[in-house]
Design a protein around this motif. Structure first.
Motif, PDB file in Angstrom:
ATOM      1  N   PHE A  48     -36.937 -17.514  -0.275  1.00  8.88           N
ATOM      2  CA  PHE A  48     -35.560 -17.574   0.189  1.00  8.88           C
ATOM      3  C   PHE A  48     -35.198 -16.406   1.109  1.00  8.88           C
ATOM      4  O   PHE A  48     -34.276 -16.512   1.911  1.00  8.88           O
ATOM      5  CB  PHE A  48     -34.590 -17.641  -0.994  1.00  8.88           C
ATOM      6  N   VAL A  49     -35.908 -15.286   1.023  1.00 13.89           N
ATOM      7  CA  VAL A  49     -35.584 -14.134   1.872  1.00 13.89           C
ATOM      8  C   VAL A  49     -35.913 -14.410   3.335  1.00 13.89           C
ATOM      9  O   VAL A  49     -35.050 -14.245   4.214  1.00 13.89           O
ATOM     10  CB  VAL A  49     -36.282 -12.858   1.364  1.00 13.89           C
ATOM     11  N   PRO A  50     -37.143 -14.841   3.707  1.00 16.92           N
ATOM     12  CA  PRO A  50     -37.373 -15.158   5.125  1.00 16.92           C
ATOM     13  C   PRO A  50     -36.523 -16.323   5.620  1.00 16.92           C
ATOM     14  O   PRO A  50     -36.195 -16.379   6.818  1.00 16.92           O
ATOM     15  CB  PRO A  50     -38.872 -15.481   5.184  1.00 16.92           C
ATOM     16  N   LEU A  51     -36.155 -17.246   4.732  1.00 16.45           N
ATOM     17  CA  LEU A  51     -35.252 -18.313   5.158  1.00 16.45           C
ATOM     18  C   LEU A  51     -33.886 -17.742   5.526  1.00 16.45           C
ATOM     19  O   LEU A  51     -33.279 -18.140   6.534  1.00 16.45           O
ATOM     20  CB  LEU A  51     -35.116 -19.361   4.056  1.00 16.45           C
ATOM     21  N   LEU A  52     -33.386 -16.821   4.724  1.00 17.93           N
ATOM     22  CA  LEU A  52     -32.119 -16.166   5.050  1.00 17.93           C
ATOM     23  C   LEU A  52     -32.204 -15.402   6.365  1.00 17.93           C
ATOM     24  O   LEU A  52     -31.289 -15.461   7.203  1.00 17.93           O
ATOM     25  CB  LEU A  52     -31.721 -15.203   3.921  1.00 17.93           C
ATOM     26  N   VAL A  53     -33.296 -14.682   6.560  1.00 24.72           N
ATOM     27  CA  VAL A  53     -33.463 -13.900   7.782  1.00 24.72           C
ATOM     28  C   VAL A  53     -33.527 -14.823   8.996  1.00 24.72           C
ATOM     29  O   VAL A  53     -32.935 -14.532  10.053  1.00 24.72           O
ATOM     30  CB  VAL A  53     -34.724 -13.022   7.682  1.00 24.72           C
ATOM     31  N   THR A  54     -34.232 -15.949   8.862  1.00 22.81           N
ATOM     32  CA  THR A  54     -34.330 -16.895   9.974  1.00 22.81           C
ATOM     33  C   THR A  54     -32.952 -17.431  10.361  1.00 22.81           C
ATOM     34  O   THR A  54     -32.586 -17.464  11.549  1.00 22.81           O
ATOM     35  CB  THR A  54     -35.262 -18.054   9.591  1.00 22.81           C
TER      36      THR A  54
END
Length: 713
Positions: free
Chosen positions: A123-129
């Motif tokens: 979920f962290v790289p999804l948020l960053v994207t």
């Protein structure tokens, strides 16, 4: 829509801000596991945004293309195993959906640092994207670039709701985010906005350092999300003590590299309702590393053993009091107890490697015996319901007037081991509620380790000694091939008491009563044996002089980061606020002078205002010289006002009389006119002059400016 030019590079600011915001999750995972999953998708989003900015036909598709490219980068970075030769599959899509629906929940159910598995990290790289795409679009489409920072700020807030950064990391993070914010605002922002943004970022960093707690954060989403466990667990292992002792030869588990460990805890029980004992804490998913508990103030060493578990009667796994890590399986854990639990119980054995923290107790028996108990230990003094009066009286008798210290805990252990006996008949006694405890203490005086441990914990809590009950296995002698084979006959229940600086210390009221022999162990077990041997006879007992085990409390460490933050805050906040304030105060004081001094003050004010705008000034210049020097930076009207001031100054200096009030008013009217004329040079020049601190000093100290001082440019 923006022109197809290099302006698309403005997207770098909000994308960088999204990256920094994603790295704010470092307390949850550690910094290293986040770098690639956060940096690669953000870089791909920026690259696609720049490419679309150079292709007019792609502008309308830019948000969709950058989002899809970012998601593909996330999949290639974390979910490559679900792809087919790098191409997404249905499993990839399902995993990405899980990153939205369950990843953020699972990490809240884990101990931290969490395992950097895709299911927990996704979920962290999804948020960053998402933050990078939104930030890039906002900065390129809106007139105000400030809105482009909102998506990354939302990620920052969410990360701190998970786990707040430590004060030092908060300062570093705030300064890094200030760089990204300045890059975002650089194209359209004026110098005052940039200065204000930098000052606000440093101020926020200082507030983070001062206000954030050094230890556990005051609020975290983590506190309310334990891992789910099966609704119906098998029978409590404490209920199986008698049964397993009746089937002694059945193998339970094997241990390699753990021959010097004297016992293997299975479950810790600290909540008593009068009928049964149960754990009061909740399970979490085991992360990558657990530190020793906060009760352990002495040094620890890391130990490791390989275990193969055949059957413990349920999902519980042999562990140690302070487990550090588990490899081979991914169990649930109660961090406060060290209890390990398998989420599923397959038919085959469980093989895993356990690492744990072993307290290094290098003290003699007398020192440990005089140690203080730790009344702040979690759940060691839970209320006992409906204590029978006769059990209360027996507890007072057992302590022989001792205060609740570790020596008192040893006295209570000796009381049970010398006055009570190990049951050897058939059937063996079972049960550990008040009826069984009363029957054991007041009637039969025979019991298994189940009754000994339950009675000890109850008596200890009655007299104020923090204690809990543990069920596990004693370590038998190694087999001929060196393996340690633990069988049903090695099942054992024992009490543990909390000792300041050491943590939970196991005791053995049943061992002496039964005459059992087991591996003596090293470290903590050996120290307890020494303290037990040093215990004086009952008639010679005296209150011990309490000793502290472990390092003495050290003074609060200096916080140089706070000092440097204060310095930066003074520079960045004191400069834009303090310098204009000094200009105002000095001008007011010059205006308030009496007579000729007020006129000369007007001269000095004009001189310093010209210096602020880059006019070279020397101490010997007259007012007319100032007018001539001001020509390159001032218009004709301003130069004319300086000449008018020169006439007023001449009349004041050469008349020898006190100037009339009209002369003073005329001089300061010229000052206002000069200031207004200089202000017509533009807003940027006016701000630079207002923030220029050098004209606050006498002209003699301004020599460097004549050689190209930056403020003169």
């Amino acid at each position: 829509m923006e022109r197809i030019t290099g302006l698309t590079w403005r997207a770098a600011g909000p994308v960088l801000a999204a990256v920094i915001a994603g790295l704010f999750f470092a307390p949850v995972y550690g910094l290293t596991p986040l770098l690639a999953p956060v940096l690669i998708p953000a870089a791909v989003v920026l690259a696609v945004t720049l490419i679309c900015g150079r292709r007019p036909v792609l502008l309308d598709w830019r948000p969709l293309l950058s989002t899809v490219a970012g998601l593909l980068a996330v999949a290639e970075t974390l979910l490559f195993g679900t792809t087919l030769a790098g191409l997404p599959t249905g499993s990839t899509i399902t995993a990405l959906a899980g990153g939205v629906t369950s990843s953020w929940q699972q990490v809240l159910e884990s101990t931290w640092p969490a395992r950097p598995d895709a299911g927990l990290l996704l979920f962290v790289p999804l948020l960053v994207t998402v933050a990078a795409v939104l930030g890039a679009e906002l900065v390129l489409r809106l007139r105000s670039p400030l809105a482009a920072l909102l998506p990354s700020l939302a990620v920052v807030v969410l990360s701190q709701c998970y786990a707040a950064l430590t004060p030092g990391a908060a300062v570093a993070g705030a300064l890094a985010y200030a760089v990204a914010a300045a890059l975002t605002l650089a194209t359209r922002a004026t110098l005052p906005r940039l200065v204000a943004a930098g000052a606000a970022s440093v101020l926020l960093a200082g507030l983070c350092l001062v206000l954030l707690p050094d230890g556990r954060a005051r609020f975290s989403l983590y506190n309310g999300r334990p891992a789910p466990v099966p609704a119906l667990l098998p029978a409590n292992p404490l209920d199986e003590v008698a049964f397993r002792l009746g089937n002694r030869n059945t193998e339970v588990f094997r241990v390699a590299r753990g021959s010097d460990v004297d016992r293997w805890p299975l479950v810790v029980l600290d909540d008593f309702d009068g009928v049964s004992w149960n754990p009061s804490a909740r399970y979490r998913r085991m992360g990558t590393l657990l530190p020793p508990g906060p009760q352990v103030l002495i040094g620890t060493s890391l130990r490791t053993a390989d275990l193969t578990v055949t059957d413990t009667g349920g999902p519980w796994l042999p562990s140690q009091t302070w487990p550090a890590s588990v490899t081979g399986i991914e169990p649930l854990v109660i961090p406060e107890y060290g209890t390990l639990l398998r989420e599923d119980v397959p038919s085959g054995p469980a093989e895993y490697t356990l690492s744990w923290w072993q307290p290094d107790v290098a003290v003699d028996g007398t020192t440990l015996g005089s140690a203080a108990i730790d009344p702040t230990a979690s759940s060691g003094l839970n209320d006992l319901p409906d204590v029978p009066d006769e059990v209360q009286r027996l507890a007072d008798e057992a302590m022989s007037g001792q205060l609740p210290t570790f020596q008192g805990a040893l006295v209570l252990e000796k009381f049970l081991s010398t006055r009570y006996h190990a049951a050897d008949g058939r059937p063996l006694p079972t049960g550990h509620g008040w009826p069984q405890i009363k029957k054991f203490l007041l009637d039969t005086k025979d019991g298994t380790s189940e009754q000994f441990a339950a009675a000890y914990v109850a008596l200890a809590r009655i007299v104020g000694i923090p204690a809990r009950l543990v069920v596990g296995y004693r370590t038998p002698r190694p087999e001929a091939n060196g393996d340690i084979v633990v069988r049903n006959g090695n099942i054992y229940a024992w009490p543990e008491v909390a000792v300041q600086g050491v943590g939970w210390v196991p005791l053995d009221p049943f061992e002496s009563a039964s005459g059992a022999t087991a591996t003596a162990g090293t470290g903590l077990a050996a120290a307890v044996s020494g303290a037990r041997a040093a215990l004086p006879p009952t008639q010679d007992l005296r209150e011990p002089q309490i000793t502290t085990i472990g390092p003495a409390p050290s003074p609060a460490p200096d916080r140089p980061v706070l000092t440097w933050t204060a310095v930066l805050a003074v520079l960045l906040l004191g400069w834009p606020v303090g310098v204009p304030a000094l200009w105002t105060v000095r001008s007011w004081r010059r205006r308030r002078r009496d007579g000729a001094a007020a006129v000369l003050g007007a001269w000095a004010e004009v001189r310093d205002r010209l210096r602020a705008y880059g006019v070279p000034v020397t101490p010997g210049m007259t007012v007319r010289d100032l007018g001539a020097a001001a020509g390159p930076v001032a218009d004709d009207g301003t130069v004319a006002e300086i000449r008018t001031l020169a006439k007023t100054v001449d009349r004041t200096l050469w008349s020898g009389a006190r100037p009339a009030d009209e002369e003073v008013v005329r001089a300061w009217t010229s000052v206002r006119a000069v200031r207004g004329g200089l202000a017509r040079r533009g807003r940027l020049a006016r701000v630079r002059a207002l923030l220029n601190p050098r004209p606050l000093l006498p002209p003699a100290s301004d020599g460097r400016r004549r050689r190209g001082w930056p403020w003169a440019r």
